[in-house]
Design a protein around this motif. Structure first.
Motif: not given
Ligand code: PBG
Length: 327
Positions: A270, A194, A272-273, A247, A199-200, A121, A216, A312, A191, A117, A129, A203-204, A164
């Motif tokens: 993707y 995006k 996501v998390s 994503k 939903f992130y 960020c 963002r 995941y 990406y 990736d 980012c 992850f954050r 990304s």
């Molecule tokens: C980095 C990035 C993010 C994700 C993947 N690459 C977070 C964001 O944009 O804040 C999210 C992945 C996830 O939620 O599983 N910019």
């Protein structure tokens, strides 16, 4: 009464169902996210993502071994650096966390496919980012940094880079920097669509990449829009992207479908998390059957037009495919 031309539904026996599937899944199409923490020794569970771990540089090969044990042969790496600064300089350090993780993996498992990736960020002290100018990300200044990050990952042995960040012009910037460094054949997974998504969240927390102020929405897409995704994909395609990505996945299947129809490039989704965490927590509360929900959501993504999926659940999905729970 005998009806000669009565239309009949195909009798859905198990054999017929298997024969007539319109969508087929393969472990080859799954990509597993791996989080590498420079400050960690060993393996530590990620609180916001039950079942997922942070790996230290000394143990990142364990993550790969687990993937291989389940038949997953592709991963995407995310790094948590020891040091952050205003311009995210640890992101392109030759001895940076992702660079070292790639070297460690490739030394032991040269055939394991490593995607990195490419973003800032996790490396900036403000969590945005890109490079800031006041409170705003300076798009064009950021491009040079992104190109340096990508080149440093590929020099370390990465097979593919996945920017990304969502800056304008980053695919062209990465492509020309990689070409100039002799990496003309290294693919770029963009990406492209995006979205600025809630939903992130998990992850954050896992990547320590939440923005310190603001959000963002200035550079990520507005969830109200789908046609705009076509434009984002068109820009990335024209700049030389090899694979396009949508994503998150589940809330954006309409976008995935329309991009898959409009472009002749492979499509990645993707999951996501937040998508993962929702299934995990509903299952932990005894509300849904985790395994079946996992399978059904993955099927939906491929049915909508994805050729590959970052998830995941990659290892569990590979098991489900092998065991015939989905085909
Ligand atoms: C980095 C990035 C993010 C994700 C993947 N690459 C977070 C964001 O944009 O804040 C999210 C992945 C996830 O939620 O599983 N910019």
């Amino acid at each position: 009464m005998e009806l000669i031309n009565r239309p009949r539904r195909l009798r859905r026996t198990e054999e017929v169902r298997r024969l007539c599937r319109e969508t087929r899944l393969s472990p080859d199409a799954l990509i597993y996210p791996i989080f590498v923490d420079e400050t960690l020794s060993g393996v530590r569970p990620i609180a916001s993502l039950p079942g997922q771990n942070h790996y230290g540089l000394d143990s990142v090969c364990e993550a790969v071994e687990e993937c291989l044990a389940h038949g997953v042969t592709h991963a995407i790496l995310f790094g948590l650096p020891a040091e952050k600064d205003g311009c995210g300089s640890s992101a392109w350090a030759e001895q940076g966390v992702v660079q070292e993780a790639v070297r460690a993996i490739k030394a032991k498992y040269p055939d394991f496919y490593v995607i990195t990736d490419v973003c800032m960020c996790e490396y900036t002290d403000h969590g945005h980012c890109g490079i800031l100018c006041g409170q705003e990300v300076d798009n064009d200044k950021t491009l040079d940094c992104l190109a340096r990050i990508a080149v440093s990952h590929v020099r370390a042995g990465a097979d593919m880079v996945a920017p990304s960040d969502m800056m304008d012009g980053r695919i062209a910037a990465l492509r020309s920097a990689l070409d100039a460094d002799g990496f003309q054949t290294t693919p770029i997974m963009a990406y492209s669509a995006k979205y600025a998504s809630a939903f992130y969240g998990p992850f954050r927390e896992a990547a320590g990449s939440a923005p310190a102020f603001g959000d963002r929405r200035g550079y990520q897409m507005d969830p109200h829009n789908s046609r705009e995704a076509l434009r984002e994909c068109a820009l990335d395609a024209s700049e030389g992207a090899d694979i396009l990505m949508v994503k998150p996945a589940l809330c954006y299947l309409d976008v995935l479908r329309s991009c898959a129809e409009a472009f002749d490039l492979p499509m990645c989704a993707y999951s996501v998390s937040g998508e993962y965490a929702m299934i995990k927590s509903a299952a932990a509360a005894g509300l849904v059957d985790e395994r079946r929900i996992m399978c059904e959501t993955a099927l939906a993504v491929f049915r909508a037009g994805a050729n590959m999926l970052i998830t995941y659940y990659a290892k569990e999905l590979a098991d489900a495919i092998r065991q015939g729970e989905i085909g």
